[in-house]
Each structure stands twice: as structure tokens, then as C-alpha cells.
Design an enzyme around this catalytic site. Structure first.
Site, PDB file in Angstrom:
ATOM      1  N   ASP A 510       7.487   2.589  -3.787  1.00 37.25           N
ATOM      2  CA  ASP A 510       6.172   2.227  -3.258  1.00 37.25           C
ATOM      3  C   ASP A 510       5.184   3.386  -3.395  1.00 37.25           C
ATOM      4  O   ASP A 510       5.559   4.542  -3.641  1.00 37.25           O
ATOM      5  CB  ASP A 510       6.303   1.812  -1.792  1.00 37.25           C
ATOM      6  CG  ASP A 510       5.301   0.746  -1.382  1.00 37.25           C
ATOM      7  OD1 ASP A 510       4.284   0.574  -2.087  1.00 37.25           O
ATOM      8  OD2 ASP A 510       5.533   0.081  -0.355  1.00 37.25           O
ATOM      9  N   ASP A 572       1.142  -7.661  -1.592  1.00 35.88           N
ATOM     10  CA  ASP A 572       1.648  -7.709  -0.217  1.00 35.88           C
ATOM     11  C   ASP A 572       1.328  -9.043   0.446  1.00 35.88           C
ATOM     12  O   ASP A 572       1.856  -9.344   1.520  1.00 35.88           O
ATOM     13  CB  ASP A 572       1.042  -6.575   0.613  1.00 35.88           C
ATOM     14  CG  ASP A 572       1.763  -5.254   0.406  1.00 35.88           C
ATOM     15  OD1 ASP A 572       2.837  -5.246  -0.223  1.00 35.88           O
ATOM     16  OD2 ASP A 572       1.245  -4.219   0.869  1.00 35.88           O
TER      17      ASP A 572
END
Length: 751
Positions: A510, A572
Site C-alpha cells: 500500500d 477503496d
């Protein structure tokens, strides 16, 4: 002034002296597959359905563009530049230039701008020579497409400025099978004084005078990849990123189309920068109607000094041409990237259905909680369990986003014996009723540090900072400066230790903030080069690990990341309705095989919307990596009962998603009934995803015409009979939907 006919004639003669008259082909050197034909005066690159032509003006040494589009042969019709009618005329700005330099009368945006030690930014880059290379050399330190001598041929054109001793090499690699031309540029200081590169494009092309439109992908966090189509107006228009990464705001992708071009018809030119850092895409329609397109470094983030003998290499830009509309352009990108960009062994391998702990548990877990979640995941048929954020940090435990980043050791309070016992227990679980062991994956964010971390306390100089200016926090974290070799080595060592400690078969990497307070404009590119070194080292060292990229969702969904990580978390936002738009937008350039997509709980964490589990599952399985993002214990019983069937269906369609072609039949921006068809690589199987978004009361449902089938073949359609490809494409099929958020997955088998 060119007010008189005599002066106008002299001006026209001057234009021809600079840029020459019409071109002709070639007493030439020809590559073995005819992909490159060159004679030092004219150059041609030939694909199955594309031709790219440019030439040298023999008087001035300038390169002049002639054609980029459908296949052409033989001599070219002798064109001419804009006539010099009355008024002041900027000569070079009236012609199509292959690689426009700066400061010589072309007032459009240049492809290169270099500041010499004396302060000059003028360059006079003239043709010197060329070379033809079978295959394709890799770019030093940068991701790049690859292929054998049978796949690709490379033309390198050498330019030189005799006044400043600056050399520029233009590289053109053509993949004929994909109608793709990959370009990059090298700038080398052949002189004795320092120079500074202030702008450098990987690709530039001047389109002839036509009405054109441009398509880009705009967005923000949780709403990435929204398609934007607009007219190319006179003047400069464009977009880019100055965030230090490719970003959610704009993707490094551009398409140029005619106003009449649709998904399935018309010409489309696609461009995609193979780069993860700040970038610039510029489109400028000049006063004469010529449209210039450039993709490359963001000039506001570039000030690259070259000493004697030093070279700066631009990233690659992939360009594709299609006469089969925007969909044809996309399929060329998809095929090229699957076969000649993604280096992972998982590029076209079946992806295990997974469950990620994030939306189910967030930071609130311990060893027993994680094991319980893994048990319930395995019972549903999941084959990969992923423990997300919250597992690390000793002195500064990661129990929220306030601490722990940078300290890649298991949290001793949550995992007193480390991760190994947990991983061993989880990987003994069986997926569903099978004999397949559950695999274990882990989330990391190695490019960051919290101020509350041992790493930051020991090495505060390792984060990006500009002298004494305050270090701005975002998500309570700072960015490590990967331009520093010691930072690169630290990350490599820490991740290596983690992967060597346990049987970890998947890593989600990430990146959750932009870059602030960079110490210099050149630091952005130095960072990206360091990041690529880290990616290359770790993916080479651990080839059996499935790596997934992420940057708060799709903030780094770009070809540069795809070389190393075969899949990327698309957004997301797991709301199924919004995901249709995001995933279909992303597919303009990127293969669905590369998209991570998960079925999440309702009400959705991002939108609060409640959508049936079947619809959520069908949307998620259009991505190459299907997964769950929830706690099974929180599911309603009827939902929980449906999940194993959805996992099995996802596994059934996955091989077609990974290696087949995608046809966007209807878009959610244009229809209440978006539809996508995937056709297997051999053409024998197809799967249709068909959605109804809103209710349809007392009104007919439209027929849906399929595309890409063999018109002469017969296809069985999921128990609804057999029909010719011609019937399915020209008449179509019709289904009844029961309610809003209804969906169907239909299989077709070629007989």
C-alpha cells in the site's frame, strides 16, 4: 510583416526549406518482419493494421511527422504546410514536428527543454543517424515492455545539437501483432559544461488538421477512473500529477478520437505512460489546427542536472492505434500488457479467491480473532486469507493509524510468538470441502513512517523534508525518501525478513499519501527510480509470492506498477454500483486481469448503500482478483448461503477474465443496463455480465447485441437454446430483470 504577395511567397519558400516537400519511400534497410523500414531519410513502422511514418528534412535536419494511423503502402501524397498569408508567422509552429525542441520559432509546447550553463534554453536537434535493433532493449532502472525478436523491433533515431553538444536518442519499438508503438527518449550531455533538463516527453505527435476529441480518466479517492471525453479546442489543454505518484486525480492515459468514434467503430489512438511518478499529458491545438499530444515527466517536478557524459532516460510511453473504436484500442492495451509488460508468473494464472480482513475488522483484532476469521473464510470456499493493517509495531504498536509504520515486526501484544504459529495454523485449514490448503497473505506499507515509530526516532532524516520547513502529516504519516539507497536497502531487508519468516504467499503493498516538502524537483524521479529498484529486487527474490499494488485504492494504477505487481487494488470504494463505473473506466487501458475487486458488506462502508449480494458478487468477479472484504459472522444467513456459490462462479469465470478479450457493450454512464462480454482467448467460450441499475416499471427491456463472436459459428446460451453468432450480434438477446440492482451472468459455448 508578410503583407505583400512577394513576401508571402518568400515565406512559403522558407517553410519548405525548413520542413521539405512531400516524402517518398525508400531505398532502404528493412527488418526481417518488415516492421521497420528506413533509409536515413524516411522511416516507417508497420504493424498488422497500423503505419507510422516520419522523415528528415535534408536541408535543416529536422524530423517531420507524416502519418500515424491505418496501414499505408508506397509513396505518400505530397502535402504542404499552411500558406504564409498576411501577418507575422511563426514558421516552425506551422508544421508537424516529430520531436519539437525549444526556442526556434515553434511556440507550441515542446517535447524537450534544456537549460545550458549560460542560461540558454534553445536547442537545435538535427538528425544524425539511425539504427535498427531486433527485439527491444530494457530501459535502465525503469519498467519497460519486453519481447523477443519475433515480437518486437526497435528503431533508434539519433539527434544532435552541434552548438551545445547535446545528443537525444529517440526509441521506437513496434509490436506488430498489437498495433503498438512504444517510445522513449534519452538526453545525453556530450559537452563539458553542465546542463539541466527541465522538460522531457516520452512521446510526442502532431496530428493533422482535424476535429478531434480527447478521453482521459479523472477522479479522486474512492471515485477513480471516471471517463471524461471532451472536444480538443484551440489552445493548450491537458492534465497530470504533481503529487509524486500517478495519483487518483488523473491517470497517465490519453486517447485521441474523432467525434464519430464509438466503442466499436472509428479510429482511436491510445497513449499510456509506463511511469508511477508525477507526469504531464499535454494536448495543444495550434493556430493552424494541428493537434500536438505529449506525455512525459511533469516539468514542474523536473530539474535534472547532467554532467559531462551523463544521460537522462525518459519513461516509456505505449501508443496503440485501432480502427475498431475505443474498445479495439483497449483490447490492444490489454493483450500487450498481459504478454509483454507484466513479468510475474501470475500474469495469466488463476487467482485464488481471497478474504481481506480490513473492512471486517479494521485495526481491532488479535491472534484468536484473526484465526476465527480465517476459519470462517475457509468454510465459505476462500483460498487465500489476507491479514490487513494492524499486525506490526513493538514499541509503537499499530492499533490505529497514529503509530507503527516503519517498524516491520509483529506486535508482541497481539502475536506474542510472532506470525509463524498463526501462519502455520491458518495454512492447515482447508478451503471449503476441498483438500486445498488455505494460503496466507499480508498487508504492508513500507514506503511510509509514522513519527511514532522506532524507525523515525532513529532516522528522522530518512523521510522527505525540505530543510527546516514543517513536515506535513497526512493520515498521520510521513513518506520515506526512497531516493536514498540506505532507505531502499532498509525496506528490502525488512520485507525479506518477513517473507522468510513464514509461509506468506501474497503481499498487498500500500501507499497512502502524497509527497510533500520534497528537497528538490529532481527528488521525485530519484524516488521513483529507488522505488522501482525495491520492487524489482523483491519480486525477483520472491517470484512465488503474488504481489498486489495499492495506493489508497487505485492511486497507483499505472503500467509502471504493473510490470512488478500483476494485480492492483482498483479502488477503496467497494460499492458495487460505483465499482461498475470505476472498473470499466480503468479498463480503457488496463486489463481486467489486473483489477482487484471485492464483495463487501452492506450498508457499504463508503456510500451507505445496500445492494443485493448477487449483484455485488457479479461486479467483483469482473476483476481478475475476486475477493471478499467483510466478516462472515456479520452476514445475514441468506447472504452467507449465497457466498459459496458466488465464489465457485468467480473461479469458473476467472480463466476467461485473465486471458480473454473484453467487450464493453453498454456503459453505466449511458444506460440503465450496462453490459460487458468476455470472450476466451481461443474464442470457444464467452461470459456475459448484464446489470439493471434502476427499476424498469411498465416498460420493455432493450435487446442487447453482442460483439466479437464468430458470425458463422453456433453458440449455446446457458440453457436457452443455440443461436448463430450473427443472430446474437445483429439481433441480440433479451432478458427480464426483476428489480433494481438485478444482474445476470450468462455463459456461451461455441459448438
Amino acid at each position: 510583416m508578410f503583407g505583400s504577395p512577394k513576401r508571402a511567397a518568400l515565406a512559403a519558400a522558407s517553410l519548405l526549406a525548413i520542413f521539405g516537400n512531400g516524402p517518398s519511400v525508400m531505398a532502404q534497410e528493412t527488418s526481417s518482419n518488415n516492421a521497420v523500414v528506413a533509409d536515413g531519410k524516411t522511416f516507417a513502422l508497420n504493424g498488422e493494421n497500423v503505419s507510422y511514418r516520419f522523415r528528415v528534412n535534408e536541408t535543416t535536419g529536422d524530423l517531420v511527422s507524416d502519418h500515424f494511423g491505418g496501414s499505408i503502402t508506397g509513396d505518400l501524397f505530397p502535402g504542404f504546410g499552411a500558406e504564409a498569408l498576411g501577418g507575422w508567422v511563426g514558421l516552425a509552429g506551422r508544421f508537424r514536428r516529430e520531436f519539437p525542441d525549444h526556442g526556434r520559432g515553434d511556440f507550441r509546447i515542446p517535447a524537450v527543454r534544456i537549460r545550458q550553463e549560460a542560461g540558454y534554453t534553445v536547442t537545435d536537434l538535427q538528425y544524425q543517424s539511425y539504427s535498427v535493433i531486433p527485439g527491444k532493449p530494457a530501459l535502465p532502472g525503469l519498467p519497460s515492455t519486453f519481447g523477443s525478436e519475433e515480437d518486437v523491433t526497435t528503431l533508434v533515431v539519433h539527434l544532435y545539437d552541434n552548438y551545445s553538444s547535446i545528443a537525444v536518442d529517440l526509441s521506437y519499438s513496434i509490436f506488430p501483432k498489437y498495433d503498438a508503438i512504444v517510445r522513449s527518449a534519452n538526453v545525453t550531455n556530450k559537452g563539458t559544461q553542465n546542463i539541466t533538463v527541465e522538460a522531457l516527453s516520452s512521446f510526442s505527435f502532431d496530428f493533422p488538421y482535424e476535429d478531434l476529441e480527447m478521453i482521459s480518466l479523472r477522479g479522486d479517492w474512492a471515485r477513480e477512473a471516471h471517463r471524461q471525453r471532451r472536444k480538443v479546442e484551440y489552445g493548450l489543454q491537458g492534465f497530470g500529477s504533481s503529487t509524486g505518484f500517478s495519483s487518483h486525480l488523473h491517470n497517465p492515459f490519453l486517447a485521441i478520437v474523432h467525434p464519430s468514434t464509438t466503442e466499436s467503430q472509428g479510429e482511436a489512438w491510445g497513449f499510456n505512460l509506463v511511469y508511477t511518478g508525477s507526469f504531464s499529458v499535454d494536448v495543444e491545438k495550434g493556430s493552424q489546427g494541428l493537434t500536438r499530444a505529449l506525455l512525459g515527466f511533469n516539468p514542474s517536478q523536473l530539474s535534472w542536472q547532467l554532467g559531462a557524459g551523463e544521460t537522462l532516460t525518459s519513461p516509456e510511453c505505449v501508443s496503440v492505434y485501432s480502427s475498431d473504436g475505443i474498445g479495439g484500442m483497449s483490447r490492444s492495451f490489454h493483450r500487450l500488457y498481459r504478454n509483454h509488460l507484466i513479468k510475474s508468473k501470475f500474469a495469466t494464472s488463476d487467482r485464488p479467491p481471497l478474504l481481506n480482513s480490513w473492512e471486517g475488522l479494521y485495526f481491532d483484532y488479535n491472534e484468536s480473532t484473526i484465526y476465527r476469521l480465517a476459519e470462517e473464510s475457509a468454510a465459505l470456499g476462500v483460498k487465500l486469507f489476507v491479514m490487513d493493517d494492524g499486525w506490526f509495531g513493538d514499541k509503537y504498536p499499530r492499533v490505529s493509524d497514529n503509530a507503527g509504520l516503519g517498524d516491520w515486526v509483529p506486535n508482541p501484544d497481539r502475536f506474542p510468538d510472532g506470525l509463524t504459529p498463526l501462519v502455520e495454523d491458518v495454512t492447515k485449514l482447508k478451503a471449503g470441502n476441498s483438500s486445498t490448503d488455505l494460503r496466507f497473505g499480508l498487508w504492508v506499507e513500507p514506503e511510509m513512517a509514522n513519527p511514532n515509530s522506532t524507525l523515525y526516532h532513529e532516522h528522522p532524516d530518512w523521510v522527505l523534508h525540505a530543510g527546516q520547513y514543517p513536515r506535513t502529516l497526512q493520515r498521520n504519516q510521513l513518506v520515506l525518501n526512497l531516493a536514498l539507497p540506505e532507505v531502499q536497502d532498509y525496506i528490502i531487508d525488512e520485507i525479506t525478513n518477513i517473507l522468510n519468516s513464514s509461509a506468506i504467499s501474497y503481499v498487498k503493498w500500500d501507499f497512502n499519501r502524497a509527497m510533500h516538502e520534497t528537497p528538490s524537483p529532481s527528488n521525485d524521479h530519484e524516488y521513483i527510480l529507488g522505488m522501482y529498484r525495491v520492487f524489482d529486487t523483491l519480486t525477483t527474490r520472491f517470484p512465488d509470492v503474488l504481489w498486489e499494488g495499492c495506493a489508497s485504492g487505485g492511486g497507483r494504477f499505472d503500467p509502471g506498477v504493473l510490470e512488478y505487481f500483476p494485480q492492483i487494488w482498483t479502488s477503496d470504494n467497494t460499492d458495487a454500483l460505483m465499482r461498475i463505473t470505476i472498473q470499466l473506466g480503468t479498463s480503457l487501458a488496463y486489463p481486467p486481469s489486473a483489477m482487484g475487486a471485492h464483495l463487501s458488506a452492506v450498508p457499504n462502508a463508503q456510500t451507505g448503500r445496500t445492494i443485493p449480494v448477487k449483484f455485488r458478487g457479479h461486479v467483483a468477479m469482473m476483476g481478475g482478483s475476486f475477493g471478499l472484504e467483510l466478516d462472515p459472522a456479520e452476514l445475514q444467513e441468506d447472504e452467507k448461503a449465497e457466498v459459496p456459490g458466488l465464489i465457485a462462479l468467480a473461479e469458473k469465470v476467472n480463466p476467461i477474465i485473465l486471458t480473454g478479450d473484453m467487450w464493453r457493450l453498454r456503459l453505466p454512464e449511458e444506460s440503465n443496463w450496462p453490459a460487458v462480454l468476455f470472450i476466451s482467448e481461443d474464442g470457444n467460450q464467452a461470459v456475459l455480465f448484464y446489470f439493471q441499475l434502476g427499476p424498469n416499471v411498465n416498460h420493455a427491456t432493450p435487446w442487447l447485441r453482442l460483439q466479437g463472436l464468430d458470425p458463422k459459428a453456433t453458440y449455446s446460451v446457458d440453457g436457452n437454446g443455440s443461436y448463430s453468432g450473427a443472430t446474437l450480434m445483429n439481433m441480440g438477446l433479451q432478458y427480464k430483470f426483476e428489480s433494481d440492482y438485478d444482474s445476470k451472468v450468462v455463459f456461451l459455448q461455441k459448438q
